[in-house]
Each structure stands twice: as structure tokens, then as C-alpha cells.
Scaffold this active site. Structure first.
Site, short mmCIF file in Angstrom:
data_model
loop_
_atom_site.label_atom_id
_atom_site.label_comp_id
_atom_site.label_asym_id
_atom_site.label_seq_id
_atom_site.Cartn_x
_atom_site.Cartn_y
_atom_site.Cartn_z
N TYR A 1 7.14 3.48 28.52
CA TYR A 1 6.42 4.12 27.62
C TYR A 1 5.16 3.39 27.68
O TYR A 1 5.39 2.09 26.62
CB TYR A 1 7.06 4.34 26.36
CG TYR A 1 8.08 5.52 26.55
CD1 TYR A 1 7.69 7.04 26.33
CD2 TYR A 1 9.50 5.39 26.60
CE1 TYR A 1 8.71 7.83 26.56
CE2 TYR A 1 10.22 6.38 26.55
CZ TYR A 1 9.80 7.53 26.67
OH TYR A 1 10.66 8.65 26.71
N TYR B 1 -1.35 1.86 35.66
CA TYR B 1 -2.11 2.35 34.85
C TYR B 1 -3.49 1.69 34.49
O TYR B 1 -3.34 0.58 34.89
CB TYR B 1 -1.17 2.47 33.49
CG TYR B 1 0.12 3.31 33.61
CD1 TYR B 1 0.01 4.56 32.93
CD2 TYR B 1 1.25 2.82 34.14
CE1 TYR B 1 0.90 5.53 33.20
CE2 TYR B 1 2.50 3.51 34.04
CZ TYR B 1 2.44 5.00 33.76
OH TYR B 1 3.47 5.88 33.60
N ASP C 1 0.70 12.17 29.01
CA ASP C 1 0.51 12.81 27.88
C ASP C 1 -0.91 13.62 27.87
O ASP C 1 -1.68 13.50 28.83
CB ASP C 1 0.24 11.66 26.95
CG ASP C 1 1.80 10.99 26.40
OD1 ASP C 1 2.60 11.56 26.78
OD2 ASP C 1 1.66 9.84 26.14
#
Length: 492
Positions: free
Chosen positions: A450, A378, A304
Site C-alpha cells: 500500500y 510507482y 485506486d
């Protein structure tokens, strides 16, 4: 056979070089001779006496529309080569040579073949596939001259191609005469081509014409359009030479250090989002280095706009279109260390590594990089609605092992993605409590997870989620991609 066929073709307005093609003469030297000499030789061989066809003088053959008369026009050939010289790529050791013909030449050749078959007799006609192609004759005439101009050898597997483009104003109408299309379709196509006079016939349109020319009712259509036999045109074909290099693919890995930058330019309701994009940071220097007209960016997935890409970087390929300078190299594996260093010097928010020329197949490989069997690492900063302890977080998150999720398409992307429920896995979590309400969480997930929705739950559309695991509301404050991991080793 020769006497009857040569006489008929000459009387019908077929130029001497096309007569050579119809009788199957495959010697390039024969087509380099002047038209009048070719006709005289044909008469002697066939035992006929007739004046040279008018088209041999004016270049308006009813079959090739005068395109083969260029062999007699040294001035026109020189002009074409001079035009090519102004755009040619001189640093290529080899070149491919193509000829793009208007479909009307196929139509006219078929019309003359059918007419001659009925007049001379089908049994005495050569096989249709025995007719020498116009493309072959033009390649014989031009390819050696182009090679001499470029100082390069001809190799049709070369990524650098020179194309002889042949145009004629009758091409569209004569193609429509044999291909069944509605009047609306024909009108739409004419409108599209109205302001584009030099549009090459697409492969699909040529295939459509070829198919129609061998349909049972083809002769009737050609006769109705007065193309069986065809008649001489009022104007000859137009020829031009163009040159282009196949796209060059530059691959590597990028780090994105800004939270205000998408991967590619992002426009929303007429407004451009972000301070720039990864593509816009990388392409100016590479476009300049290869003097390419444009670029296409391919990434192994995308983060993103507000997510940084850290660690070893995300694999990418920048496809450079229509390059005109190849001095830096085009062979797959060629390292671009100097360009890499310069990119990293001039770009503030993007850094690259492992910059090199890659094969086009690498683009498909990027798609596989984003497939579900891959893993991604992440790091995020999370807010929790209630106070938690380090021991509680360690037990419920770090000790949870692999967590199987059911993720409905997030609300934030539902406008561009289908509504599906996707099973995804969070393979591991490692937490560091910053204070009672904030923690830093490192996690390794299946590609396509997600992560933002795993943290806040997306109104229950992702379950389980971080909030449900801890028994409170949770929200994500920052997110970074740390790595794209190899599926075999789980390494970068």
C-alpha cells in the site's frame, strides 16, 4: 430372456424404443424406424404376440415420457431446427452437441428396471449400465440434422455447443421423491423455479438423484411415490434447441489516464463513483464486435480510482459471455489490431495495447501477476511538513536500499479486507526534490504494497514509512503506477 422382458415392458406401458434400450440394442438405425415397425420386429424376435403399447401411439411412455416419440414427428423436428436456425452461429466450422434431460427420466428408468427385475428375475435382466441412454438416442436423431443445418461437423471439443433441452412438469416432484431433503428446502427450490419454467437441471441435482437411485432404500421410496413401476404421464416432454459459444477471452494491457475512474464500475450507497470505468470504456466495442451478451473484467491487480496507470500498462482479460459472432477470430493468439486502433480512437481516458484473443487460462495467470513475488513501479508527489535538502533526501531515501515494511490493513479498506499485518518490501527509491517541502519519488515495491500508506504512515499502521525515514510528517498528493514488472527480469 427377450420374450419375458419384451412382454413385461410392453404391458407396463414402455414405448418400443425404450424396450430397444432395455434390451441393449445400440444400432442407431433401429431407433429411426417407426414405433409400430419396431414393436412388430420386437414381437417377432421375442416370439410374442401383443398389441403395440398405447404409448407408441400417443407418445406418453412411462419411462421416457414420450421424448423418443419425436423421431416419428417430422413436423416437430423441423420446428425445432427452424427455431435453432434463428439463433445459430453460422461461422463456426464445428459444433458440440449436448442433451440436457430432466432427472425424472433417470428416476423412471430406475423404477422400471427394479420392477422388471422382480417380475422377470434379476438374473435374466441386462446389466443396468447395459441400457442404452436416452441421450444417445436423441443425439443419433438430432446431431446429423443440426450439422446439416449449420454446415458444420460435430466435434464435442468445440467451444460452440448446441443443446437439446428436455423439460417435463413432473421432473421436480419426481426428483424430490428419491432425494432426501427437508420440506423447507423443497419449498424454497419450488419457489425459485416457479417463474423459470425452462431451467436445466444442475449437475449437482443430477448427481444427487443418481446417488439416491442406488441407495438400499431406493425401491421403497420409488414404490411410495408410485414410480416402481412408473405410470404413463398425461403430457409428453417438451423439447427445444439452444446454441451458445463458450466465453471468448480478450487480453491486453491498458493505460488509464484519468484520476476519476475506477477499474470496474463502482457503486457506493446507491451512487456510482467516477466518470466511467476501464471496463465500461472497453466493453461496448468488444461486445459489439463479438455480439456478446455481457462481459467480465479481470485485471492483474487494480489501481485506486485516483491513481493513473501509465508505462507499459496493466495486463487484463475481458471475458465476453455468450458471443454470437466470431468472424474476428477465436483462436488464442489472434491479434485484434483493428479493434485496438478503434478503441484507442474512441476512448479518451483509456488506451490499450497488445489486444488479442487469449486462452481462458490467462485469467488465472492474471492472479499470479498480482502475487507478492511480482514488483511494481510507482511515481508519487509528496508533501513534507518540514524543509529538507536534496542531500538529506538522497541519503535517507535513495541510499536506503531495500526497506522492509510491516503494514497493517489500511483503515480505508478495513471494511472489506481482514485485519492482518503484511510484510512488504520497498526495493528502491529515487527522489527529485521539487522544493524544500515537495518531492517527486519513484519507487519499486513488492506487489501488494500500500504505497499511499507507506508515504503517510496510516497513523503508524505502516512502519517504517516515508515520514519516519525523514523524521517529519508526510502526505501523498498524486500517485501513478508506472509499470507491472516481470518477477524474473524486473522488466515490463
Amino acid at each position: 430372456l427377450a420374450r419375458r422382458l419384451v412382454a413385461h415392458l410392453g404391458q407396463a406401458g414402455v414405448c418400443p424404443r425404450c424396450v430397444l434400450r432395455f434390451v441393449g440394442v445400440g444400432e442407431p438405425a433401429q431407433y429411426a424406424r417407426p414405433q409400430a415397425d419396431v414393436w412388430a420386429e420386437l414381437q417377432r424376435a421375442a416370439g410374442v404376440e401383443a398389441p403395440a403399447p398405447l404409448c407408441a401411439e400417443v407418445g406418453a411412455c412411462c419411462v421416457c415420457l414420450g421424448v423418443l416419440a419425436f423421431a416419428d414427428d417430422a413436423t416437430a423436428t423441423v420446428r425445432l431446427l427452424d427455431e435453432l436456425a434463428s439463433v445459430a452461429l453460422r461461422s463456426s466450422a464445428a459444433f458440440g452437441f449436448d442433451v440436457a434431460l430432466p432427472p425424472s427420466l433417470l428416476v423412471r428408468q430406475r423404477g422400471m428396471f427394479l420392477d422388471a427385475s422382480s417380475k422377470v428375475g434379476r438374473d435374466l435382466m441386462p446389466r443396468n449400465d447395459g441400457i442404452i441412454e436416452v441421450k444417445s438416442v436423441l443425439k443419433w436423431h438430432f446431431s446429423d440434422r443440426v450439422g446439416a443445418l449449420l454446415g458444420a461437423r460435430r466435434d464435442d471439443s468445440s467451444p460452440y455447443h448446441v443443446t437439446l433441452n428436455v423439460d417435463h412438469p413432473l421432473s421436480q416432484a419426481e426428483s424430490e421423491a428419491v432425494v432426501e431433503t427437508s420440506e423447507t428446502e423443497r419449498a424454497d427450490k419450488r419457489q425459485r423455479l416457479q417463474h423459470r419454467p425452462h431451467v436445466e437441471a444442475s449437475a449437482s441435482s443430477v448427481r444427487s438423484v443418481l446417488k439416491a437411485l442406488f441407495e438400499p432404500d431406493c425401491r421403497a421410496r420409488l414404490e411410495s411415490a408410485k414410480l416402481c413401476p412408473p405410470t404413463a404421464a398425461s403430457a409428453p416432454c417438451e423439447l427445444r434447441l439452444s446454441a451458445s459459444h463458450a466465453s471468448i477471452c480478450i487480453g491486453g494491457r491498458y493505460n488509464k489516464l484519468s484520476r476519476e475512474m475506477p477499474q470496474t464500475p463502482w457503486w457506493l450507497d446507491g451512487d456510482k463513483k467516477g466518470i466511467s470505468s476501464v471496463q465500461e470504456q472497453l466493453e461496448p466495442l468488444l461486445l459489439q464486435a463479438y455480439k456478446a451478451s455481457s462481459s467480465t473484467f479481470h485485471g492483474a491487480g487494480r489501481e485506486d480510482m485516483d491513481v493513473r496507470m501509465l508505462g507499459n500498462g496493466r495486463p487484463f482479460v475481458l471475458e465476453l459471455n455468450a458471443p454470437t459472432e466470431i468472424a474476428l477470430g477465436v483462436e488464442a493468439g489472434t491479434l485484434l489490431a483493428e479493434v485496438e486502433a478503434e478503441l484507442n480512437r474512441v476512448t479518451e481516458h483509456v488506451q490499450v495495447r497488445e489486444l488479442r484473443v487469449v486462452p481462458p487460462s490467462q485469467i488465472a495467470g492474471l492472479v499470479r501477476e498480482g502475487q507478492a513475488e511480482h514488483r511494481k513501479a510507482y511515481r508519487c508527489v509528496v508533501w513534507l511538513s518540514r524543509a529538507v535538502t536534496a542531500a538529506e533526501v538522497l541519503a535517507k531515501l535513495d541510499g536506503a536500499g531495500a526497506v522492509r515494511l510491516e503494514q497493517k490493513t489500511p483503515i480505508r479498506v478495513l471494511h472489506r479486507r481482514p485485519l492482518l499485518t503484511r510484510p512488504r518490501t520497498v526495493f528502491s527509491m529515487r527522489s527529485e526534490l521539487l522544493n524544500a517541502h515537495f518531492l517527486q519519488l519513484d519507487l519499486v515495491t513488492q506487489a501488494g504494497t500500500y504505497v499511499k500508506e507507506f508515504v503517510h504512515g496510516d497513523f503508524g499502521r505502516t512502519f517504517p514509512n516515508l515520514g519516519s525515514l525523514l523524521g517529519c510528517a508526510a502526505d501523498i498528493l498524486q500517485l501513478d503506477v508506472l509499470d507491472v514488472l516481470d518477477p524474473e527480469t524486473n522488466d515490463s
